[in-house]
Write a protein that holds these residues in place. Structure first.
Motif, PDB file in Angstrom:
ATOM      1  N   ASN A  22       3.780 -17.095   3.192  1.00 15.06           N
ATOM      2  CA  ASN A  22       2.762 -17.360   4.201  1.00 15.06           C
ATOM      3  C   ASN A  22       1.980 -16.342   4.671  1.00 15.06           C
ATOM      4  OD1 ASN A  22       3.611 -19.829   4.137  1.00 15.06           O
ATOM      5  ND2 ASN A  22       5.052 -19.603   5.832  1.00 15.06           N
ATOM      6  N   GLY A  23       1.324 -15.374   3.574  1.00 17.09           N
ATOM      7  CA  GLY A  23       0.408 -14.234   3.819  1.00 17.09           C
ATOM      8  C   GLY A  23       1.173 -13.201   4.230  1.00 17.09           C
ATOM      9  N   LYS A  24       2.371 -13.077   4.470  1.00 18.77           N
ATOM     10  CA  LYS A  24       3.114 -11.705   4.830  1.00 18.77           C
ATOM     11  C   LYS A  24       3.800 -11.240   3.630  1.00 18.77           C
ATOM     12  CE  LYS A  24       3.987 -13.371   9.660  1.00 18.77           C
ATOM     13  NZ  LYS A  24       5.162 -13.952  10.623  1.00 18.77           N
ATOM     14  N   SER A  25       3.818  -9.767   3.461  1.00 17.25           N
ATOM     15  CA  SER A  25       4.253  -9.397   2.342  1.00 17.25           C
ATOM     16  C   SER A  25       5.492  -8.662   2.382  1.00 17.25           C
ATOM     17  CB  SER A  25       3.225  -8.308   1.785  1.00 17.25           C
ATOM     18  OG  SER A  25       3.049  -7.308   2.469  1.00 17.25           O
ATOM     19  N   ILE A  26       6.547  -8.704   1.464  1.00 16.41           N
ATOM     20  CA  ILE A  26       7.795  -8.047   1.560  1.00 16.41           C
ATOM     21  C   ILE A  26       7.853  -7.138   0.222  1.00 16.41           C
ATOM     22  CG2 ILE A  26      10.127  -8.308   1.767  1.00 16.41           C
ATOM     23  CD1 ILE A  26       8.133 -11.257   2.849  1.00 16.41           C
ATOM     24  N   PRO A  27       8.024  -5.884   0.309  1.00 13.35           N
ATOM     25  CA  PRO A  27       8.102  -5.141  -0.874  1.00 13.35           C
ATOM     26  C   PRO A  27       9.692  -4.777  -0.986  1.00 13.35           C
ATOM     27  CG  PRO A  27       7.506  -3.757   0.677  1.00 13.35           C
ATOM     28  CD  PRO A  27       7.712  -5.023   1.495  1.00 13.35           C
ATOM     29  N   GLU A  28      10.025  -4.117  -2.329  1.00 14.04           N
ATOM     30  CA  GLU A  28      11.488  -3.692  -2.618  1.00 14.04           C
ATOM     31  C   GLU A  28      12.315  -4.900  -2.879  1.00 14.04           C
ATOM     32  OE1 GLU A  28      11.888  -0.703  -3.129  1.00 14.04           O
ATOM     33  OE2 GLU A  28       9.793   0.047  -2.500  1.00 14.04           O
ATOM     34  N   SER A  29      12.822  -4.991  -4.097  1.00 13.09           N
ATOM     35  CA  SER A  29      13.556  -6.004  -4.666  1.00 13.09           C
ATOM     36  C   SER A  29      14.913  -6.420  -3.687  1.00 13.09           C
ATOM     37  CB  SER A  29      14.124  -5.975  -6.188  1.00 13.09           C
ATOM     38  OG  SER A  29      14.986  -4.835  -6.435  1.00 13.09           O
ATOM     39  N   LEU A  30      15.577  -5.375  -3.324  1.00 13.27           N
ATOM     40  CA  LEU A  30      16.822  -5.637  -2.418  1.00 13.27           C
ATOM     41  C   LEU A  30      16.549  -6.056  -1.150  1.00 13.27           C
ATOM     42  CD1 LEU A  30      19.003  -2.439  -3.493  1.00 13.27           C
ATOM     43  CD2 LEU A  30      18.874  -4.835  -4.456  1.00 13.27           C
ATOM     44  N   PRO A  87       0.973  -1.152   0.028  1.00 11.72           N
ATOM     45  CA  PRO A  87      -0.026   0.096  -0.072  1.00 11.72           C
ATOM     46  C   PRO A  87       0.830   1.133   0.076  1.00 11.72           C
ATOM     47  CG  PRO A  87       0.096  -0.964   2.305  1.00 11.72           C
ATOM     48  CD  PRO A  87       0.586  -1.951   1.409  1.00 11.72           C
ATOM     49  N   VAL A  88       1.992   1.081   0.343  1.00  9.83           N
ATOM     50  CA  VAL A  88       3.098   2.352   0.470  1.00  9.83           C
ATOM     51  C   VAL A  88       3.285   2.859  -0.871  1.00  9.83           C
ATOM     52  CG1 VAL A  88       5.013   3.348   1.405  1.00  9.83           C
ATOM     53  CG2 VAL A  88       3.603   1.719   2.698  1.00  9.83           C
ATOM     54  N   HIS A  89       4.072   1.873  -1.614  1.00  8.82           N
ATOM     55  CA  HIS A  89       4.658   2.379  -2.837  1.00  8.82           C
ATOM     56  C   HIS A  89       3.691   2.013  -3.988  1.00  8.82           C
ATOM     57  CE1 HIS A  89       8.089   4.176  -1.171  1.00  8.82           C
ATOM     58  NE2 HIS A  89       8.510   2.671  -0.374  1.00  8.82           N
ATOM     59  N   GLN A  90       2.802   0.841  -3.801  1.00  9.29           N
ATOM     60  CA  GLN A  90       2.194   0.217  -4.875  1.00  9.29           C
ATOM     61  C   GLN A  90       2.759  -0.083  -5.987  1.00  9.29           C
ATOM     62  OE1 GLN A  90      -0.995   3.191  -5.347  1.00  9.29           O
ATOM     63  NE2 GLN A  90      -1.849   2.923  -3.195  1.00  9.29           N
ATOM     64  N   LYS A  91       3.974  -0.612  -5.823  1.00  7.29           N
ATOM     65  CA  LYS A  91       5.131  -1.132  -7.029  1.00  7.29           C
ATOM     66  C   LYS A  91       5.144  -2.586  -6.752  1.00  7.29           C
ATOM     67  CE  LYS A  91       7.361   3.253  -7.375  1.00  7.29           C
ATOM     68  NZ  LYS A  91       8.592   3.834  -7.253  1.00  7.29           N
ATOM     69  N   ILE A  92       5.655  -3.014  -8.196  1.00  8.56           N
ATOM     70  CA  ILE A  92       6.400  -4.372  -7.968  1.00  8.56           C
ATOM     71  C   ILE A  92       7.769  -4.304  -7.977  1.00  8.56           C
ATOM     72  CG2 ILE A  92       4.121  -5.630  -9.322  1.00  8.56           C
ATOM     73  CD1 ILE A  92       7.582  -4.897 -11.282  1.00  8.56           C
ATOM     74  N   PRO A  93       8.553  -5.365  -7.360  1.00  6.79           N
ATOM     75  CA  PRO A  93       7.920  -6.851  -6.919  1.00  6.79           C
ATOM     76  C   PRO A  93       7.605  -6.562  -5.653  1.00  6.79           C
ATOM     77  CG  PRO A  93      10.320  -6.785  -6.982  1.00  6.79           C
ATOM     78  CD  PRO A  93      10.028  -5.267  -7.510  1.00  6.79           C
ATOM     79  N   VAL A  94       6.717  -7.683  -5.273  1.00 13.43           N
ATOM     80  CA  VAL A  94       6.014  -7.922  -3.917  1.00 13.43           C
ATOM     81  C   VAL A  94       6.279  -9.391  -3.796  1.00 13.43           C
ATOM     82  CG1 VAL A  94       4.452  -7.838  -1.904  1.00 13.43           C
ATOM     83  CG2 VAL A  94       4.752  -6.034  -3.869  1.00 13.43           C
ATOM     84  N   LEU A  95       7.140  -9.773  -2.776  1.00 12.35           N
ATOM     85  CA  LEU A  95       7.067 -11.303  -2.229  1.00 12.35           C
ATOM     86  C   LEU A  95       6.002 -11.516  -1.321  1.00 12.35           C
ATOM     87  CD1 LEU A  95       8.748 -14.023  -2.800  1.00 12.35           C
ATOM     88  CD2 LEU A  95       9.619 -13.521  -0.661  1.00 12.35           C
TER      89      LEU A  95
END
Length: 224
Positions: free
Chosen positions: A60-68, A49-57
């Motif tokens: 188990n239901g927990k999201s991690i954004p930003e490729s690095l 919801p913050v950057h609204q960009k890909i990629p997002v991993l």
């Protein structure tokens, strides 16, 4: 219970492709979800919801954004080989430094090359060439950026230089990134493309060229 891993990405994004490469190198099963960036899905907006960009991993239901950030998460969560980041704190910090250099310097300058013409583009290409020489110096005396085997920094560089930028260069009709100017990087490229999963993560060339040319034309038309 097996891990549930999902990756929200976009086929032409080097940021998305680097995460795919890390997952495949680690042998992690995952579901890939292609995003239309002109019409982002409600799930992407929910998970980033913050950057609204890909990629997002999503693990188990927990999201991690930003490729690095995702690359580090993958390495710390799945401890099997290959180890992506060095365990030595100094070497790990150096790998992070160069990864940021690529994203915050080289990729930004690449955009200047893409969206300028004439003298301004020539200056941007010279700036990019100097940045790539700095990166090449980091590779001197090593088969891979990570040392004896492919690692974190190799993944960050791989899809950008091995496929994405070379396609961009062809679409723009420029020829600044050559084996003669960057022999050490091109020797590294030969090693990287020999790895099976790297080839699997290749950005489809012809489709990518059409995509780049279409985007460039759209930007030109919008600026008239």
């Amino acid at each position: 219970m097996a891990d549930e891993v999902k990756l929200f990405g976009m086929w032409a994004s080097p940021y998305s492709r680097r995460v795919e490469l890390a997952l495949k190198l680690k042998g992690i099963p995952y579901e890939y979800i292609e995003e239309d960036l002109s019409n982002k899905s409600s799930l992407l907006l929910k998970y980033n919801p913050v950057h609204q960009k890909i990629p997002v991993l999503v693990h188990n239901g927990k999201s991690i954004p930003e490729s690095l950030v995702i690359l580090e998460y993958i390495d710390e969560t799945w401890r099997n080989n290959p180890v992506l980041l060095p365990r030595d704190p100094y070497k790990r910090s150096i790998a992070r430094f160069w990864a940021k250099f690529i994203d915050e310097k080289i990729l930004i300058t690449t955009r200047k090359v893409s969206f300028t013409t004439g003298k301004e583009q020539d200056q941007a290409m010279e700036e990019l060439s100097e940045q790539l020489k700095l990166l090449e110096n980091e590779l001197k005396g090593k088969p891979y950026f990570a040392g004896e085997a492919i690692g974190y920094l190799d993944i960050v560089v791989a899809n950008f230089l091995v496929f994405w930028f070379r396609n961009l260069q062809e679409a723009l009709g420029i020829n600044m990134f050559t084996k003669e100017r960057f022999p050490i990087i091109f020797e590294w490229i030969e090693k990287v493309v020999a790895i099976d999963v790297v080839e699997v993560c290749r950005i489809p060339k012809e489709r990518h060229l059409v995509y780049i040319r279409t985007r460039l034309e759209a930007i030109k038309s919008a600026s008239k």
